[in-house]
Write a protein that holds these residues in place. Structure first.
Motif, PDB file in Angstrom:
ATOM      1  N   LEU A  11     -59.531 -27.076  44.367  1.00 37.81           N
ATOM      2  CA  LEU A  11     -59.340 -28.415  44.935  1.00 37.81           C
ATOM      3  C   LEU A  11     -58.486 -29.265  44.000  1.00 37.81           C
ATOM      4  CD1 LEU A  11     -62.846 -29.272  46.442  1.00 37.81           C
ATOM      5  CD2 LEU A  11     -60.662 -29.221  47.676  1.00 37.81           C
ATOM      6  N   LEU A  12     -58.750 -29.165  42.700  1.00 35.46           N
ATOM      7  CA  LEU A  12     -57.948 -29.892  41.718  1.00 35.46           C
ATOM      8  C   LEU A  12     -56.505 -29.386  41.730  1.00 35.46           C
ATOM      9  CD1 LEU A  12     -57.584 -31.864  39.384  1.00 35.46           C
ATOM     10  CD2 LEU A  12     -58.455 -30.076  37.834  1.00 35.46           C
ATOM     11  N   VAL A  15     -54.738 -30.859  44.698  1.00 38.91           N
ATOM     12  CA  VAL A  15     -54.398 -32.277  44.487  1.00 38.91           C
ATOM     13  C   VAL A  15     -53.181 -32.411  43.578  1.00 38.91           C
ATOM     14  CG1 VAL A  15     -55.194 -34.444  43.473  1.00 38.91           C
ATOM     15  CG2 VAL A  15     -56.729 -33.115  44.928  1.00 38.91           C
ATOM     16  N   LEU A  16     -53.137 -31.620  42.510  1.00 38.81           N
ATOM     17  CA  LEU A  16     -52.015 -31.690  41.573  1.00 38.81           C
ATOM     18  C   LEU A  16     -50.713 -31.238  42.216  1.00 38.81           C
ATOM     19  CD1 LEU A  16     -53.730 -30.300  38.337  1.00 38.81           C
ATOM     20  CD2 LEU A  16     -53.101 -32.681  38.813  1.00 38.81           C
ATOM     21  N   LEU A  18     -50.017 -31.129  45.448  1.00 36.91           N
ATOM     22  CA  LEU A  18     -49.666 -32.091  46.488  1.00 36.91           C
ATOM     23  C   LEU A  18     -49.049 -33.348  45.884  1.00 36.91           C
ATOM     24  CD1 LEU A  18     -49.760 -32.987  49.469  1.00 36.91           C
ATOM     25  CD2 LEU A  18     -52.057 -33.891  49.022  1.00 36.91           C
ATOM     26  N   THR A  19     -49.618 -33.817  44.780  1.00 34.77           N
ATOM     27  CA  THR A  19     -49.116 -35.015  44.122  1.00 34.77           C
ATOM     28  C   THR A  19     -47.689 -34.813  43.622  1.00 34.77           C
ATOM     29  OG1 THR A  19     -51.342 -35.655  43.431  1.00 34.77           O
ATOM     30  CG2 THR A  19     -49.490 -36.656  42.244  1.00 34.77           C
ATOM     31  N   THR A  45     -48.858 -25.697  47.467  1.00 27.92           N
ATOM     32  CA  THR A  45     -49.744 -26.702  48.062  1.00 27.92           C
ATOM     33  C   THR A  45     -50.375 -26.176  49.343  1.00 27.92           C
ATOM     34  OG1 THR A  45     -48.389 -28.500  47.157  1.00 27.92           O
ATOM     35  CG2 THR A  45     -49.871 -29.052  48.969  1.00 27.92           C
TER      36      THR A  45
END
Length: 206
Positions: A11-12, A15-16, A18-19, A45
């Motif tokens: 999940l982390l 997020v990274l 995607l960011t 992603t």
């Protein structure tokens, strides 16, 4: 417990990745999708999201077919890290951007660590590293086709409509481009077999 820890880690990672991808496109425009860096991070992603989804709904997220594909994704994002670090970073004048560090270092190395440390070992076939070369080869064909035929401009590229200097046939000639491409291809293929060899070992043992 192991599944929960892996789910949290991925999940982390999602997020990274995607960011980093979002910031590249949001700050610099949709033409960033012409770069292999952004495409490979977008691929990570989407693939990581799929991994998370499979874990949440309870599917077999450690099946051999999925891990073999994941090996290819690992190689596709690691070439982003390696080529940038050795060929493009020395030319960069805006290195310390959050999105730059995410897309070129943090996400690729995180994804590599996930593959080495969390995936079940001995799932690859000997010919998988050959198959994994398909993604960068397809991008090279696309990059050359755009530069020579479509000529869609890439505003931030010094060699526009070529995304990278080592694809600029018009400026440097075929011998130069094919030498670079051949070197990258061989290095990529060898790195794929290194990953294959490493995954013959069991890093998941306690």
């Amino acid at each position: 417990m192991r599944k929960q820890l892996i789910l949290g880690s991925r999940l982390l990672l999602f997020v990274l990745s995607l960011t980093g991808t979002f910031l590249e496109i949001y700050k610099y425009g949709g033409h960033m999708l012409m770069y292999y860096t952004v495409l490979s991070n977008l691929f990570v992603t989407l693939f990581t999201f799929y991994l998370v989804l499979e874990m949440v709904i309870g599917k077999d997220w450690e099946r051999t077919s999925l891990l073999r594909v994941k090996g290819g994704v690992t190689m596709s994002i690691m070439i982003t890290c390696v080529i940038y670090h050795f060929m493009l970073a020395p030319l960069a004048d805006d290195f310390w951007r959050v999105e730059n560090l995410l897309c070129h270092y943090i996400v690729p190395l995180y994804f590599l660590a996930d593959t080495l440390l969390l995936d079940r070992p001995r799932q690859y076939r000997w010919f998988d590293p050959i198959i994994w070369t398909a993604l960068p080869l397809l991008y090279m064909v696309f990059g050359l086709f755009n530069g020579l035929v479509l000529k869609i401009p890439i505003p931030d590229a010094d060699d526009s409509p070529f995304a990278y200097f080592f694809l600029n046939v018009t400026k440097y000639g075929w011998a130069y481009v094919l030498t670079y491409a051949g070197t990258i291809f061989v290095a990529y293929l060898l790195a794929g077999f290194v990953l294959y060899g490493l995954k013959r070992l069991d890093f998941t043992k306690k």
